[in-house]
Design an enzyme around this catalytic site. Structure first.
Site, short mmCIF file in Angstrom:
data_model
loop_
_atom_site.label_atom_id
_atom_site.label_comp_id
_atom_site.label_asym_id
_atom_site.label_seq_id
_atom_site.Cartn_x
_atom_site.Cartn_y
_atom_site.Cartn_z
N LEU A 123 22.25 7.64 -13.24
CA LEU A 123 21.93 6.24 -12.91
C LEU A 123 21.01 6.17 -11.68
CD1 LEU A 123 25.46 4.67 -13.56
CD2 LEU A 123 23.47 4.69 -15.08
N ASP A 170 12.18 5.99 -12.23
CA ASP A 170 13.37 5.63 -11.46
C ASP A 170 13.00 5.00 -10.12
OD1 ASP A 170 14.40 7.03 -13.56
OD2 ASP A 170 15.10 8.74 -12.39
#
Ligand code: GLA
Length: 387
Positions: A123, A170
């Site tokens: 994540l 990201d």
């Protein structure tokens, strides 16, 4: 995240009042392993964040403390290590080194890091700490860089200092994400568009709780295989720079000229780029079933062609089928463990979380963590230093 509490902890460790910056983790809705092929991705920032509290130090020292690791590091600012130390502090240190190289690093600083993002779950806890640290360190110099530049600097740090050859996705979404929206990003031009996610759905993230050890090496190997594909294909298409430049018809024409493994990798990337654009059209039109179908296709392609899934991710994707409110889902992030992302009707989200959790646990014998999320904002100043 409670800023007052973090400020209090900071003060008891370093004294003085800090400024606090935070940056989020992310989930990728679709467009996996396309970013380093100059392709398209569609992530959202999520509500789990990493916060960095910072103040200037009168000494030429960079002090970094992590609440989660309960560990502190201290470096001489005039002589920062130019190579990674192997510890978690490298994410902050690498950013300080990169900012020093570009003339933006402060002389002395105290930093206190606290994170809500599970580490190693795919994540993007690393992008979050990089981005929050970059904004924090820049603020001490009263310097500001456009967020696109911050994202690039963080990606460069991860490539050169940490040694992971990641793409820009990201760091970019951690900087620029927007609540309630998916971010459609062209990873070549960095042009982007926010597409609203209807309030009637939730992003349900299911953590398999496994991370296979070989993940980093396999990631770099996939990149090399894609580069090899480009080298081979450029015999027929001399202008191409990346798999982004190849159409599915062009690829299929040369299926016999490319080694089978390389061909499978290329096929995933070329078709995944197509899927991202189709998914964007579905989202704009509010077609959640269509979006869900593309997510399932993406999962199958990552499993069979790109070969970055694993048994636990496949099971998590399979056991979601048939649960009320489920539109579709897939593994998300680099793969070899980590999480699946499920698009679920908001009214069914809690029951979905319970059911998938018990189905997965029954099949695998591991209790998963399930997070019901919505798209959140990117990096921000949480509170200025009080003087
Ligand atoms: C990791 C990398 C990203 C991207 C994904 C796969 O999350 O950090 O740059 O390549 O894997 O899509």
């Amino acid at each position: 995240m409670e800023s007052t509490e973090l400020a209090r902890k900071f003060t008891s460790m370093f004294g003085g009042q800090p400024a606090i910056f935070s940056a989020p983790g992310r989930v990728n809705l679709i467009g996996e392993h396309t970013d380093y092929n100059d392709g398209f991705v569609m992530p959202s920032a999520i509500g789990m964040r990493t916060a960095v509290a910072i103040s200037r130090s009168s000494e030429a020292k960079l002090r970094i403390h992590s609440q989660d690791f309960r560990q502190s590091f201290e470096f001489d600012s005039d002589n920062l290590p130019q190579q990674a130390t192997g510890a978690w502090c490298d994410y902050v240190l690498g950013i300080a080194v990169a900012l020093q190289q570009s003339g933006h690093a402060p002389k002395g600083a105290n930093l206190f890091v606290q994170s809500e993002i599970p580490i190693g779950a795919g994540l993007s806890s690393s992008a979050a700490i990089e981005v929050a640290s970059a904004l924090a360190l820049l603020s001490l110099n009263n310097a500001s860089l456009p967020l696109e530049e911050v994202a690039r600097l963080c990606q460069r740090t991860e490539n050169t200092f940490i040694g992971a050859r990641v793409g820009i996705m990201d760091q970019f979404v951690s900087c620029l994400g927007k609540a309630g929206h998916a971010l459609l990003l062209d990873c070549r031009s960095l042009d982007f568009e926010f597409i609203p996610i209807p309030g009637t759905v939730k992003l349900v993230i299911c953590n398999t709780m496994v991370k296979h050890q070989h993940a980093g090496g396999e990631y770099n190997r996939r990149r090399e295989e894609c580069e090899e594909g480009v080298r081979i294909l450029s015999k027929w298409y001399p202008g191409i720079r990346a798999l982004r430049d190849i159409s599915i018809d062009q690829l299929v024409q040369h299926s016999q000229d490319i080694p089978p493994t390389i061909y499978k990798r290329c096929r995933h990337v070329v078709e995944e780029n197509r899927r991202v654009r189709d998914a964007a059209a579905c989202l704009r039109a509010g077609d959640l079933n269509g979006f869900g179908r593309l997510m399932r296709e993406s999962h199958r392609s990552l499993r069979d062609l790109y070969e970055v899934s694993c048994r636990e991710l496949d099971i998590m994707a399979e056991v979601a089928e048939g649960i009320p409110g489920y539109y579709g889902g897939r593994m998300t992030g680099g793969g070899f463990g980590g999480c699946t992302l499920n698009l679920v009707a908001a009214k069914n989200a809690t029951a979905f979380a319970e059911q998938i959790s018990s189905r997965y646990q029954q099949a695998v014998g591991i209790k998963p963590a399930v997070y019901i999320c919505s798209a959140d904002d990117g990096a921000r100043l949480e509170s200025s230093a009080r003087t």
